[in-house]
Design a protein around this motif. Structure first.
Motif, PDB file in Angstrom:
ATOM      1  N   CYS A  11     -26.850   9.834  22.438  1.00  0.00           N
ATOM      2  CA  CYS A  11     -27.491   8.673  23.181  1.00  0.00           C
ATOM      3  C   CYS A  11     -28.700   8.338  22.389  1.00  0.00           C
ATOM      4  O   CYS A  11     -29.618   9.170  21.774  1.00  0.00           O
ATOM      5  N   GLU A  12     -29.061   7.059  22.506  1.00  0.00           N
ATOM      6  CA  GLU A  12     -30.357   6.503  21.834  1.00  0.00           C
ATOM      7  C   GLU A  12     -31.518   7.190  22.499  1.00  0.00           C
ATOM      8  O   GLU A  12     -31.783   7.525  23.507  1.00  0.00           O
ATOM      9  N   LYS A  13     -32.422   7.699  21.536  1.00  0.00           N
ATOM     10  CA  LYS A  13     -33.638   8.200  21.964  1.00  0.00           C
ATOM     11  C   LYS A  13     -33.543   9.710  22.362  1.00  0.00           C
ATOM     12  O   LYS A  13     -34.509  10.372  22.882  1.00  0.00           O
ATOM     13  N   GLU A  14     -32.310  10.325  22.010  1.00  0.00           N
ATOM     14  CA  GLU A  14     -32.049  11.488  22.694  1.00  0.00           C
ATOM     15  C   GLU A  14     -32.507  12.432  21.500  1.00  0.00           C
ATOM     16  O   GLU A  14     -32.430  12.287  20.301  1.00  0.00           O
ATOM     17  N   LYS A  15     -33.121  13.615  21.950  1.00  0.00           N
ATOM     18  CA  LYS A  15     -33.597  14.518  20.974  1.00  0.00           C
ATOM     19  C   LYS A  15     -32.609  15.647  20.653  1.00  0.00           C
ATOM     20  O   LYS A  15     -32.137  16.022  21.623  1.00  0.00           O
ATOM     21  N   ARG A  16     -31.935  15.641  19.504  1.00  0.00           N
ATOM     22  CA  ARG A  16     -31.034  16.581  19.303  1.00  0.00           C
ATOM     23  C   ARG A  16     -31.204  17.132  18.103  1.00  0.00           C
ATOM     24  O   ARG A  16     -32.124  16.812  17.029  1.00  0.00           O
ATOM     25  N   LEU A  36     -33.054  14.400   2.688  1.00  0.00           N
ATOM     26  CA  LEU A  36     -32.242  13.549   3.631  1.00  0.00           C
ATOM     27  C   LEU A  36     -32.507  12.145   3.516  1.00  0.00           C
ATOM     28  O   LEU A  36     -33.689  11.774   3.684  1.00  0.00           O
ATOM     29  N   GLU A  37     -31.570  11.355   3.607  1.00  0.00           N
ATOM     30  CA  GLU A  37     -31.779   9.919   3.695  1.00  0.00           C
ATOM     31  C   GLU A  37     -30.873   9.300   4.594  1.00  0.00           C
ATOM     32  O   GLU A  37     -29.739   9.987   5.092  1.00  0.00           O
ATOM     33  N   GLY A  38     -30.890   8.138   4.995  1.00  0.00           N
ATOM     34  CA  GLY A  38     -30.230   7.277   6.077  1.00  0.00           C
ATOM     35  C   GLY A  38     -30.790   6.791   7.217  1.00  0.00           C
ATOM     36  O   GLY A  38     -30.474   5.959   7.905  1.00  0.00           O
ATOM     37  N   ALA A  39     -31.931   7.486   7.739  1.00  0.00           N
ATOM     38  CA  ALA A  39     -32.534   7.063   8.947  1.00  0.00           C
ATOM     39  C   ALA A  39     -33.854   7.530   9.034  1.00  0.00           C
ATOM     40  O   ALA A  39     -34.103   8.781   8.859  1.00  0.00           O
ATOM     41  N   ASP A  40     -35.094   6.667   9.173  1.00  0.00           N
ATOM     42  CA  ASP A  40     -36.332   7.381   9.379  1.00  0.00           C
ATOM     43  C   ASP A  40     -36.555   8.299  10.619  1.00  0.00           C
ATOM     44  O   ASP A  40     -37.516   9.184  10.687  1.00  0.00           O
ATOM     45  N   ASN A  65     -36.258   9.953  18.782  1.00  0.00           N
ATOM     46  CA  ASN A  65     -36.535   8.407  18.757  1.00  0.00           C
ATOM     47  C   ASN A  65     -35.456   7.460  17.955  1.00  0.00           C
ATOM     48  O   ASN A  65     -35.764   6.824  17.203  1.00  0.00           O
ATOM     49  N   SER A  66     -33.999   7.950  17.979  1.00  0.00           N
ATOM     50  CA  SER A  66     -33.057   7.270  17.241  1.00  0.00           C
ATOM     51  C   SER A  66     -32.920   6.077  18.196  1.00  0.00           C
ATOM     52  O   SER A  66     -33.081   5.866  19.062  1.00  0.00           O
ATOM     53  N   ILE A  67     -32.256   5.091  17.111  1.00  0.00           N
ATOM     54  CA  ILE A  67     -31.936   3.785  17.429  1.00  0.00           C
ATOM     55  C   ILE A  67     -30.297   3.603  17.495  1.00  0.00           C
ATOM     56  O   ILE A  67     -29.579   3.919  16.620  1.00  0.00           O
ATOM     57  N   GLU A  88     -23.866  16.288   0.921  1.00  0.00           N
ATOM     58  CA  GLU A  88     -22.981  16.086   2.082  1.00  0.00           C
ATOM     59  C   GLU A  88     -23.192  14.868   3.258  1.00  0.00           C
ATOM     60  O   GLU A  88     -24.554  14.778   3.140  1.00  0.00           O
ATOM     61  N   GLU A  89     -22.451  13.987   3.666  1.00  0.00           N
ATOM     62  CA  GLU A  89     -22.727  12.999   4.428  1.00  0.00           C
ATOM     63  C   GLU A  89     -22.425  13.476   5.878  1.00  0.00           C
ATOM     64  O   GLU A  89     -21.431  14.077   6.091  1.00  0.00           O
ATOM     65  N   VAL A  90     -23.253  12.946   6.717  1.00  0.00           N
ATOM     66  CA  VAL A  90     -23.092  13.369   8.207  1.00  0.00           C
ATOM     67  C   VAL A  90     -23.161  11.901   8.995  1.00  0.00           C
ATOM     68  O   VAL A  90     -24.024  11.179   8.674  1.00  0.00           O
ATOM     69  N   ASP A  91     -21.765  11.748   9.530  1.00  0.00           N
ATOM     70  CA  ASP A  91     -21.713  10.288  10.350  1.00  0.00           C
ATOM     71  C   ASP A  91     -22.232  10.402  11.796  1.00  0.00           C
ATOM     72  O   ASP A  91     -21.814  11.512  12.459  1.00  0.00           O
ATOM     73  N   ILE A  92     -22.897   9.748  12.156  1.00  0.00           N
ATOM     74  CA  ILE A  92     -23.817   9.671  13.632  1.00  0.00           C
ATOM     75  C   ILE A  92     -23.274   8.390  14.209  1.00  0.00           C
ATOM     76  O   ILE A  92     -23.748   7.077  13.726  1.00  0.00           O
ATOM     77  N   ASN A  93     -22.984   8.434  15.267  1.00  0.00           N
ATOM     78  CA  ASN A  93     -22.867   7.289  16.282  1.00  0.00           C
ATOM     79  C   ASN A  93     -23.791   7.169  17.438  1.00  0.00           C
ATOM     80  O   ASN A  93     -23.936   8.269  18.243  1.00  0.00           O
ATOM     81  N   ILE A  94     -24.911   6.559  17.360  1.00  0.00           N
ATOM     82  CA  ILE A  94     -26.000   6.442  18.410  1.00  0.00           C
ATOM     83  C   ILE A  94     -25.848   5.286  19.445  1.00  0.00           C
ATOM     84  O   ILE A  94     -25.505   4.220  18.991  1.00  0.00           O
ATOM     85  N   ASN A  95     -25.526   5.926  20.689  1.00  0.00           N
ATOM     86  CA  ASN A  95     -24.905   4.997  21.751  1.00  0.00           C
ATOM     87  C   ASN A  95     -26.224   4.503  22.821  1.00  0.00           C
ATOM     88  O   ASN A  95     -27.202   5.194  22.866  1.00  0.00           O
ATOM     89  N   LYS A  96     -26.147   3.187  23.035  1.00  0.00           N
ATOM     90  CA  LYS A  96     -27.312   2.893  24.047  1.00  0.00           C
ATOM     91  C   LYS A  96     -26.749   3.257  25.461  1.00  0.00           C
ATOM     92  O   LYS A  96     -26.033   2.369  26.228  1.00  0.00           O
TER      93      LYS A  96
END
Length: 231
Positions: A11-16, A36-40, A65-67, A88-96
């Motif tokens: 989930c968006e803004k979830e701490k993981r 690590l690159e891809g998201a601040d 604080n993911s978007i 290595e690439e890590v795919d992440i789906n952040i849901n609202k």
């Protein structure tokens, strides 16, 4: 590296915290420089790790604080001895997963002092989880009446005396905002809502109210004629 088979869905803004396993398959010790690159909002817990021969270690990716959106994080490790680079690439789906909306039926109005005016307020839980919502106004003469859940089959219940409303995911309620001003002037009456368990989930709307003195509301607009014409 040890790869996660499927994409992460959070989930968006979830701490993981996402673990990555690094294995030194050589017979000698080595230091690994990490990036690590891809998201601040995704950070490594360390930029360097030391492993002995045939030793394994965990590196953590902290998400905060993911978007909402789909992301591909790229993790790289470079050995100090031999300058061997692996990634290595890590795919992440952040849901609202969370959302709140408040909408007053009018933007402005004129009312009389010491009289009651009532307005509909729509409260919408745009998230996917049930939320308890605390409601408030900025004037003591602006109060809520009993709420009415629009989706009766999913009704979560209302505690109107406490100005608290419980709504399931994607559920809405219509509340009555009752104004009983005892003073005159122009006021911005604001309705605020905040999720009890998620303090950063908030919404607000306001209505500009012009309160006329009671005597002005009922003043007769009569002026005598100076001349009477008979027909």
């Amino acid at each position: 590296f040890s790869k996660h088979i499927n994409e992460y869905s959070i989930c968006e803004k979830e701490k993981r915290v996402l673990p990555i396993l690094i294995a030194n398959r050589e017979n000698y010790s080595n230091n690994y420089l990490l990036s690590l690159e891809g998201a601040d909002w995704a950070k490594l817990n360390t930029k360097k790790v030391s492993l002995g021969g045939n030793e394994k270690g965990l590196v953590l990716i902290n998400l905060n604080n993911s978007i909402a959106g789909n992301y591909k994080l790229r993790f790289e490790a470079l050995t100090e001895l031999g300058s061997v680079k692996k990634s290595e690439e890590v795919d992440i789906n952040i849901n609202k997963c969370y959302g709140l909306n408040i909408n007053l039926e009018k933007e402005q109005d004129i009312v009389c002092s010491e009289e009651e005016a009532i307005y509909d307020v729509k409260i919408q839980n745009n998230g996917v989880f049930k939320e308890e919502i605390n409601l408030s106004t900025n004037f003591d003469w602006a109060k809520f009446a009993e709420a009415e859940i629009s989706n009766a089959t999913n009704a979560s219940g209302v505690a109107s005396a406490k100005n608290a409303l419980a709504l399931n995911g994607n559920e809405e309620a219509i509340l009555k905002l009752i104004l009983t001003p005892n003073i005159s002037g122009i006021f911005d009456v604001e309705v605020k809502g905040a999720a009890v368990n998620h303090s950063d989930i908030m919404a607000a709307d306001k209505i500009k109210i012009e309160v006329a003195p009671k005597k002005e509301c009922y003043k007769a607009d009569v002026s005598p004629k100076k001349k009477i014409t008979n027909f």
